[in-house]
Design a protein around this motif. Sequence first.
Motif, PDB file in Angstrom:
ATOM      1  N   ILE A 147     -10.404  -4.568  -8.294  1.00 22.21           N
ATOM      2  CA  ILE A 147     -10.943  -4.802  -6.949  1.00 22.21           C
ATOM      3  C   ILE A 147     -10.137  -3.993  -5.933  1.00 22.21           C
ATOM      4  CG2 ILE A 147     -11.184  -6.547  -5.124  1.00 22.21           C
ATOM      5  CD1 ILE A 147     -12.037  -8.519  -7.238  1.00 22.21           C
ATOM      6  N   HIS A 148      -8.827  -4.002  -6.112  1.00 25.43           N
ATOM      7  CA  HIS A 148      -7.958  -3.282  -5.170  1.00 25.43           C
ATOM      8  C   HIS A 148      -8.175  -1.787  -5.244  1.00 25.43           C
ATOM      9  CE1 HIS A 148      -6.356  -7.060  -6.410  1.00 25.43           C
ATOM     10  NE2 HIS A 148      -6.072  -7.213  -5.122  1.00 25.43           N
ATOM     11  N   LEU A 149      -8.313  -1.305  -6.488  1.00 19.63           N
ATOM     12  CA  LEU A 149      -8.537   0.129  -6.642  1.00 19.63           C
ATOM     13  C   LEU A 149      -9.822   0.538  -5.948  1.00 19.63           C
ATOM     14  CD1 LEU A 149      -7.414   0.825 -10.302  1.00 19.63           C
ATOM     15  CD2 LEU A 149      -6.316   1.525  -8.177  1.00 19.63           C
ATOM     16  N   SER A 150     -10.886  -0.259  -6.142  1.00 20.38           N
ATOM     17  CA  SER A 150     -12.128   0.175  -5.494  1.00 20.38           C
ATOM     18  C   SER A 150     -12.036   0.011  -3.979  1.00 20.38           C
ATOM     19  CB  SER A 150     -13.363  -0.479  -6.108  1.00 20.38           C
ATOM     20  OG  SER A 150     -13.327  -1.853  -5.934  1.00 20.38           O
ATOM     21  N   LEU A 151     -11.291  -0.984  -3.515  1.00 19.19           N
ATOM     22  CA  LEU A 151     -11.142  -1.132  -2.056  1.00 19.19           C
ATOM     23  C   LEU A 151     -10.389   0.053  -1.455  1.00 19.19           C
ATOM     24  CD1 LEU A 151     -10.312  -4.932  -1.545  1.00 19.19           C
ATOM     25  CD2 LEU A 151     -12.455  -3.750  -1.103  1.00 19.19           C
ATOM     26  N   VAL A 152      -9.262   0.423  -2.079  1.00 17.76           N
ATOM     27  CA  VAL A 152      -8.481   1.501  -1.458  1.00 17.76           C
ATOM     28  C   VAL A 152      -9.166   2.856  -1.604  1.00 17.76           C
ATOM     29  CG1 VAL A 152      -6.250   0.322  -1.583  1.00 17.76           C
ATOM     30  CG2 VAL A 152      -6.913   1.831  -3.427  1.00 17.76           C
ATOM     31  N   GLN A 153     -10.081   2.950  -2.577  1.00  9.42           N
ATOM     32  CA  GLN A 153     -10.829   4.206  -2.686  1.00  9.42           C
ATOM     33  C   GLN A 153     -12.016   4.254  -1.726  1.00  9.42           C
ATOM     34  OE1 GLN A 153     -11.175   3.855  -6.957  1.00  9.42           O
ATOM     35  NE2 GLN A 153     -10.247   5.861  -7.225  1.00  9.42           N
ATOM     36  N   THR A 154     -12.425   3.066  -1.257  1.00  9.04           N
ATOM     37  CA  THR A 154     -13.564   2.996  -0.340  1.00  9.04           C
ATOM     38  C   THR A 154     -13.196   3.524   1.045  1.00  9.04           C
ATOM     39  OG1 THR A 154     -14.318   1.010  -1.465  1.00  9.04           O
ATOM     40  CG2 THR A 154     -15.202   1.375   0.723  1.00  9.04           C
ATOM     41  N   VAL A 155     -11.952   3.239   1.447  1.00 12.35           N
ATOM     42  CA  VAL A 155     -11.542   3.530   2.821  1.00 12.35           C
ATOM     43  C   VAL A 155     -10.688   4.797   2.850  1.00 12.35           C
ATOM     44  CG1 VAL A 155     -10.386   2.494   4.804  1.00 12.35           C
ATOM     45  CG2 VAL A 155     -11.350   1.037   3.050  1.00 12.35           C
ATOM     46  N   PRO A 156     -10.981   5.702   3.786  1.00 12.27           N
ATOM     47  CA  PRO A 156     -10.109   6.880   3.893  1.00 12.27           C
ATOM     48  C   PRO A 156      -8.795   6.506   4.572  1.00 12.27           C
ATOM     49  CG  PRO A 156     -11.871   6.995   5.513  1.00 12.27           C
ATOM     50  CD  PRO A 156     -12.089   5.734   4.743  1.00 12.27           C
ATOM     51  N   LEU A 157      -7.871   5.974   3.799  1.00 13.67           N
ATOM     52  CA  LEU A 157      -6.616   5.462   4.363  1.00 13.67           C
ATOM     53  C   LEU A 157      -5.698   6.589   4.805  1.00 13.67           C
ATOM     54  CD1 LEU A 157      -5.852   2.690   1.718  1.00 13.67           C
ATOM     55  CD2 LEU A 157      -6.540   2.337   4.097  1.00 13.67           C
TER      56      LEU A 157
END
Length: 355
Positions: free
Chosen positions: A224-234
Motif C-alpha cells: 500500500i505504501h509503495l503504491s501511495l508513494v509512487q502515486t504522488v510526485p513527492l
Amino acid sequence: MSALKQDIEKALMGVLDPATGKNLMEAGRVKRIDATDSHWAIDVEITNPALHVKKKIEGDIAKALSGIKPEEAVLQVHFMVNAQARAEERKVLPGVKRIIAVASGKGGVGKSTLAVNLAAALSRLGSRVGILDADIYGPSVPLMLDTKYVRPGLVQDEQGRSLIEPIENYGIKMLSIGFFAGDDQAVAWRGPMASKALTQMITEAAWGELDFLILDLPPGTGDIHLSLVQTVPLSGAIVVSTPQEVALADARKGVAMFQMPNIQVPVLGLVENMAWFSPLELPENKYFIFGEGGAARLAQELKVPLLAQIPLVQGIRESGDRGLPAALDDSNPASFYFRDLAVSVMEMSHRLPNR
Ligand SMILES: Nc1ncnc2c1ncn2[C@@H]1O[C@H](COP(=O)(O)OP(=O)(O)OP(=O)(O)O)[C@@H](O)[C@H]1O
Ligand SMILES: [Mg+2]
C-alpha cells in the motif's frame, strides 16, 4: 571499459544527484564519460536547470575527481536537461511547490502529530500549506485539525470541471482519505484502491497555490505504501521514529523504501519523536524512557540529517485530541520544537529542485 573510465565512474559515485538523493551513477545521470590526457568531458542529465543546481553539481564533480585527474587535463561538465521528466512531474499540481511525505515503518510513533504540527508551524512562518491524510488504517488529521465533522464540498474550475474543495482550518487546507472510506472499510483496502483515492485527492481537488503539501502516510512499508508513494510526485520525505530499537529498525526500512530505485525520493531527514519525557511539573527534567541517542546514531549511519528531537509531553497529546495543534498555541511549551522543525524543513527544501 578502460580502467580510467572505471575510476571516474567510481569517483562520481561520491556525487549526489539533487533530484533523487542518490549518487549520480546510481541515479543514471551520467550519460557520457570521455577522458583523454588533455580533456575530460562528462555529460550529466538534470531535471532542474537552475544555475545554482548546475554549479553545485559541477563543483561536486570537480572535487570528486580531484584525486584522480591529472592537473593538465581540462574538465568539462555538460548538462543535459531532461525536460520530459520535469514536464511530467509539473503536470500534477502545478500550483504546489513542494510535496513532503511524513512516514515511518512503525505505527503510533507520532507521524500524524508531526505532520499536522509541521504543517501548522510552516503556516505560521508564512507558508501556504496543505495537508493530505493518506492513512487508510486510521485517519487522524481531521481530529487533530478539528475538522472531523466537516465534509468537503465541490467547486468548479475554469473549465467547468468539478473539483473537491479542501477543508480549511487555521489557514491550513486539508483532505483526508477518511472522507472516502467508512470507518470500518480500511481493512478491506488494497494498494490500488488507496492510491486511486489518493490520486483523486490530488488531481481532482482544488488545492490552489501552496508552498508545501504535507502527506501523512499510514504506518508501514508494504505494498500500500509503495503504491501511495509512487502515486504522488513527492519532493522529499521525513521519517519519524522513537528512540526505541524496534522503531528505529522500522525507520530504517522507511528510509530504504524512499531510496528504492523506482521510488527515489530524497529523504530530508529523521525526526526523533518522544525523544525523552518531561513531566508538566518538572519541564526541565528529561527522562529517556525509550532510550537515548538512537535516532542520532541511525541518522549518522544512513547519512541523513536528524531534523528534530521532540519530547514526549502531555501538552502535545492534549493538543492533538483537542484539535488545536501545539505549534499554533504559544501557551503550549512544545510549540517551539515544531517551529524549529519547520525552519529546518524550509532550509532543507531550498536544496530540493522546484517542482
Ligand atoms: N511528542 C509527543 N508527546 C505526547 N504525545 C504524543 C507525542 N507524539 C505523539 N503523541 C500521541 O501519541 C499518539 C500517537 O500519535 P500519532 O497518531 O501522531 O502517531 P502515528 O504515527 O500517526 O500513528 P499511526 O501509525 O496510528 O498513524 C497520539 O495520541 C498523539 O497525541
Ligand atoms: Mg497517523
